[in-house]
Design a protein around this motif. Structure first.
Motif, mmCIF file in Angstrom:
data_model
loop_
_atom_site.group_PDB
_atom_site.id
_atom_site.type_symbol
_atom_site.label_atom_id
_atom_site.label_comp_id
_atom_site.label_asym_id
_atom_site.label_seq_id
_atom_site.Cartn_x
_atom_site.Cartn_y
_atom_site.Cartn_z
ATOM 1 N N VAL A 172 -1.623 2.173 24.869
ATOM 2 C CA VAL A 172 -1.413 0.768 24.517
ATOM 3 C C VAL A 172 -1.635 0.591 23.018
ATOM 4 C CG1 VAL A 172 -2.365 -1.566 24.742
ATOM 5 C CG2 VAL A 172 -1.980 -0.174 26.781
ATOM 6 N N SER A 173 -0.695 -0.093 22.368
ATOM 7 C CA SER A 173 -0.868 -0.419 20.953
ATOM 8 C C SER A 173 -1.755 -1.644 20.793
ATOM 9 C CB SER A 173 0.493 -0.672 20.289
ATOM 10 O OG SER A 173 1.264 0.489 20.259
ATOM 11 N N GLU A 174 -1.428 -2.689 21.553
ATOM 12 C CA GLU A 174 -2.226 -3.914 21.482
ATOM 13 C C GLU A 174 -1.850 -4.854 22.620
ATOM 14 O OE1 GLU A 174 -1.317 -6.531 18.156
ATOM 15 O OE2 GLU A 174 0.563 -5.464 17.836
ATOM 16 N N PHE A 175 -2.710 -5.828 22.845
ATOM 17 C CA PHE A 175 -2.433 -6.916 23.770
ATOM 18 C C PHE A 175 -1.993 -8.128 22.960
ATOM 19 C CE2 PHE A 175 -5.107 -4.138 26.183
ATOM 20 C CZ PHE A 175 -4.752 -4.325 27.505
ATOM 21 N N ARG A 176 -1.053 -8.882 23.490
ATOM 22 C CA ARG A 176 -0.568 -10.081 22.812
ATOM 23 C C ARG A 176 -0.774 -11.299 23.723
ATOM 24 N NH1 ARG A 176 3.554 -8.732 18.945
ATOM 25 N NH2 ARG A 176 2.837 -6.838 17.885
ATOM 26 N N GLU A 177 -1.130 -12.400 23.113
ATOM 27 C CA GLU A 177 -1.314 -13.647 23.862
ATOM 28 C C GLU A 177 0.031 -14.202 24.328
ATOM 29 O OE1 GLU A 177 -4.419 -14.960 24.686
ATOM 30 O OE2 GLU A 177 -4.944 -12.980 23.918
ATOM 31 N N VAL A 201 -7.136 -0.079 36.233
ATOM 32 C CA VAL A 201 -7.532 1.124 36.964
ATOM 33 C C VAL A 201 -8.454 1.935 36.066
ATOM 34 C CG1 VAL A 201 -6.717 3.128 38.271
ATOM 35 C CG2 VAL A 201 -5.259 1.091 38.084
ATOM 36 N N TRP A 202 -9.594 2.370 36.623
ATOM 37 C CA TRP A 202 -10.557 3.145 35.843
ATOM 38 C C TRP A 202 -11.514 3.865 36.770
ATOM 39 C CZ3 TRP A 202 -11.082 -2.281 33.776
ATOM 40 C CH2 TRP A 202 -11.734 -3.132 34.683
ATOM 41 N N ASN A 203 -12.235 4.818 36.211
ATOM 42 C CA ASN A 203 -13.376 5.384 36.914
ATOM 43 C C ASN A 203 -14.553 4.440 36.725
ATOM 44 O OD1 ASN A 203 -15.998 7.223 36.864
ATOM 45 N ND2 ASN A 203 -14.459 8.236 38.144
ATOM 46 N N VAL A 204 -15.357 4.300 37.754
ATOM 47 C CA VAL A 204 -16.427 3.308 37.686
ATOM 48 C C VAL A 204 -17.417 3.614 36.561
ATOM 49 C CG1 VAL A 204 -17.982 4.419 39.384
ATOM 50 C CG2 VAL A 204 -17.959 1.925 39.130
ATOM 51 N N ALA A 205 -17.643 4.900 36.286
ATOM 52 C CA ALA A 205 -18.541 5.247 35.181
ATOM 53 C C ALA A 205 -17.931 4.849 33.834
ATOM 54 C CB ALA A 205 -18.843 6.748 35.200
ATOM 55 N N THR A 206 -16.610 4.962 33.731
ATOM 56 C CA THR A 206 -15.927 4.586 32.484
ATOM 57 C C THR A 206 -16.099 3.112 32.183
ATOM 58 O OG1 THR A 206 -14.265 6.324 32.741
ATOM 59 C CG2 THR A 206 -13.700 4.461 31.322
ATOM 60 N N ILE A 207 -15.814 2.239 33.157
ATOM 61 C CA ILE A 207 -15.884 0.808 32.863
ATOM 62 C C ILE A 207 -17.312 0.368 32.606
ATOM 63 C CG2 ILE A 207 -15.992 0.087 35.296
ATOM 64 C CD1 ILE A 207 -14.348 -1.748 32.277
ATOM 65 N N ASN A 208 -18.272 0.948 33.310
ATOM 66 C CA ASN A 208 -19.659 0.557 33.051
ATOM 67 C C ASN A 208 -20.090 0.975 31.645
ATOM 68 O OD1 ASN A 208 -20.065 -0.762 35.497
ATOM 69 N ND2 ASN A 208 -20.721 1.091 36.551
ATOM 70 N N ALA A 209 -19.611 2.136 31.182
ATOM 71 C CA ALA A 209 -19.913 2.567 29.815
ATOM 72 C C ALA A 209 -19.214 1.683 28.785
ATOM 73 C CB ALA A 209 -19.499 4.028 29.632
ATOM 74 N N GLN A 210 -17.958 1.308 29.073
ATOM 75 C CA GLN A 210 -17.221 0.440 28.148
ATOM 76 C C GLN A 210 -17.854 -0.946 28.066
ATOM 77 O OE1 GLN A 210 -14.159 0.981 26.405
ATOM 78 N NE2 GLN A 210 -13.837 3.106 27.000
ATOM 79 N N LEU A 211 -18.298 -1.464 29.184
ATOM 80 C CA LEU A 211 -18.993 -2.757 29.166
ATOM 81 C C LEU A 211 -20.291 -2.654 28.382
ATOM 82 C CD1 LEU A 211 -18.323 -3.828 32.856
ATOM 83 C CD2 LEU A 211 -17.685 -5.171 30.848
ATOM 84 N N LYS A 257 -10.664 -4.359 22.589
ATOM 85 C CA LYS A 257 -11.576 -3.675 21.667
ATOM 86 C C LYS A 257 -11.559 -2.153 21.828
ATOM 87 C CE LYS A 257 -14.803 -7.596 21.816
ATOM 88 N NZ LYS A 257 -16.141 -8.061 22.276
ATOM 89 N N SER A 258 -11.320 -1.688 23.038
ATOM 90 C CA SER A 258 -11.447 -0.259 23.320
ATOM 91 C C SER A 258 -10.222 0.520 22.847
ATOM 92 C CB SER A 258 -11.635 -0.046 24.824
ATOM 93 O OG SER A 258 -11.585 1.332 25.139
ATOM 94 N N PRO A 259 -10.417 1.749 22.321
ATOM 95 C CA PRO A 259 -9.284 2.607 21.951
ATOM 96 C C PRO A 259 -8.767 3.447 23.122
ATOM 97 C CG PRO A 259 -11.316 3.661 21.298
ATOM 98 C CD PRO A 259 -11.705 2.334 21.900
ATOM 99 N N ASP A 260 -9.338 3.253 24.311
ATOM 100 C CA ASP A 260 -9.047 4.130 25.454
ATOM 101 C C ASP A 260 -8.146 3.478 26.493
ATOM 102 O OD1 ASP A 260 -10.855 6.126 24.423
ATOM 103 O OD2 ASP A 260 -12.499 4.821 25.093
ATOM 104 N N ILE A 261 -7.304 2.526 26.053
ATOM 105 C CA ILE A 261 -6.491 1.754 26.985
ATOM 106 C C ILE A 261 -5.069 2.305 27.043
ATOM 107 C CG2 ILE A 261 -5.797 -0.554 27.698
ATOM 108 C CD1 ILE A 261 -8.836 -0.147 27.434
ATOM 109 N N TYR A 262 -4.581 2.460 28.266
ATOM 110 C CA TYR A 262 -3.238 2.969 28.523
ATOM 111 C C TYR A 262 -2.517 1.994 29.454
ATOM 112 C CZ TYR A 262 -4.947 7.335 26.501
ATOM 113 O OH TYR A 262 -5.460 8.272 25.634
ATOM 114 N N VAL A 263 -1.209 2.149 29.529
ATOM 115 C CA VAL A 263 -0.428 1.293 30.411
ATOM 116 C C VAL A 263 0.581 2.145 31.161
ATOM 117 C CG1 VAL A 263 1.295 0.714 28.632
ATOM 118 C CG2 VAL A 263 0.963 -0.830 30.583
ATOM 119 N N ILE A 264 0.839 1.799 32.410
ATOM 120 C CA ILE A 264 1.946 2.362 33.159
ATOM 121 C C ILE A 264 2.819 1.186 33.596
ATOM 122 C CG2 ILE A 264 0.546 2.466 35.264
ATOM 123 C CD1 ILE A 264 2.286 4.905 36.078
#
Length: 348
Positions: A172-177, A201-211, A257-264
């Protein structure tokens, strides 16, 4: 693999744009909006059953809706129906649910989804969700589901991808409003902008760390609640502390904020059914373009949507391009062109 997949369904919205059928007492996720015989939350569960067993489903909802969830989804474990004492937007909702999931399945891969959207091509949708789950398994990726736009829609947020591939996981490059019409047209022409369906979609450990990294205030509140999860004191801890959470969406809290975001991205004929016009697109019309749910007789009516509850009957004559909806003594009659104003018109 499937037994390690968990589905978190967010079901706290009030759907006021579909008044009077959807109300705070019974919002649209609990209603058979399209006349299919299934409510939207039941259809949500149906399309994720190929992905995870029923014992791995969770529903986060408002305390006032817990009984409706129990009645409509009796197969979901009682301890997996999570009652927010008040709405604090999606970041606290997700943080709470994922803490609960992590308690019982520390390595779980999780899909978070709204409860009130419609997906027509469920086979394609299931395939895409499967690819997203594979991508997050054992990685630090967060994958969003992007919907290939079919029109220059101004009512949705957009996800900008680094490349144009559909049904492949890309950065993902960015989110737009939500854009204005001209901007939405440019997104459509570019081909690498997709509607944000609010499915993550994420692993539960990933989202808890990102939060922890990007929303430490919310994480701090969850730290106070966690010792009481799955105990008789959980409700009291929630009532005491959940209101302390910052009121913020997961998009603002983490995704932007995160650099680890992808899209399908895919085109599964998705709709959030956010307006009566959107609902009308998913009901088979009669010869005059009228879309009817319930017991209604129409004479010389064209291009109308009519929604009547079980036990109700109405007769209409001479209407054009109109919305007619009846429920519990509340009646809406307005032009299709004014459907965006229904939320304001319904305030008494």
């Amino acid at each position: 693999m499937a037994n390690n997949n968990h589905i978190v369904i967010m079901a706290g919205g009030i759907g006021s744009r579909l008044w009077p059928v959807s109300t705070p007492e019974c919002p649209k996720q609990f209603i058979d909006v399209t006349g299919s015989g299934r409510s939207l939350i039941q259809m949500t569960v149906d399309r994720f059953l190929p992905v995870a067993p029923m014992e791995n489903f969770w529903v986060v909802t408002g305390a006032r809706y817990v009984q409706q969830v129990r009645e409509q989804l009796p197969q979901i474990p009682e301890s997996h129906i999570l009652a927010e004492p008040e709405g604090r937007n999606t970041a606290p909702c997700i943080a709470y649910a994922c803490r609960k999931v992590a308690k019982v399945a520390p390595s779980a891969n999780v899909v978070v989804t709204p409860s009130d959207a419609l997906v027509v091509d469920t086979k394609l949708f299931t395939s895409v969700i499967g690819k997203a789950l594979e991508a997050v398994n054992g990685s630090g990726k967060i994958v969003t589901i992007g919907i290939k736009p079919t029109r220059p829609e101004t009512g949705y947020g957009y996800i900008c991808a680094e490349s144009l591939e559909q049904e492949q996981v890309v950065k993902v490059s960015e989110f737009r409003e939500k854009p204005d019409l001209e901007t939405a047209k440019s997104y459509l022409a570019a081909g690498n902008f997709f509607w944000n369906a609010g499915i993550f979609v994420w692993n539960v450990a990933t989202i808890n760390a990102q939060l922890q990294k990007y929303a430490p205030q919310i994480t701090g509140v969850m730290d106070k609640i966690e010792p009481f999860l799955f105990t008789p004191q959980e409700d009291a801890a929630l009532r005491e502390h959940f209101c302390e959470c910052e009121k913020i969406s997961i998009d603002y809290a983490v995704m932007e904020k995160s650099p680890d975001i992808y899209v399908i991205a895919c085109e599964p004929q998705w709709s959030d059914l956010g307006t009566w016009v959107a609902v009308k697109e998913h009901i088979i019309p009669d010869a005059d373009g009228n879309c009817v749910v319930g017991d209604a007789r129409l004479f010389d009516c064209k291009n109308c949507i009519v929604h009547v509850p079980a036990g109700g009957q109405i007769v209409l004559q001479g209407l054009r391009d109109s919305i007619v909806a009846l429920k519990n003594g509340r009646l809406l009659i307005c032009q299709l062109s004014e459907d965006q104003a229904i939320k304001e018109m319904s305030k008494f």
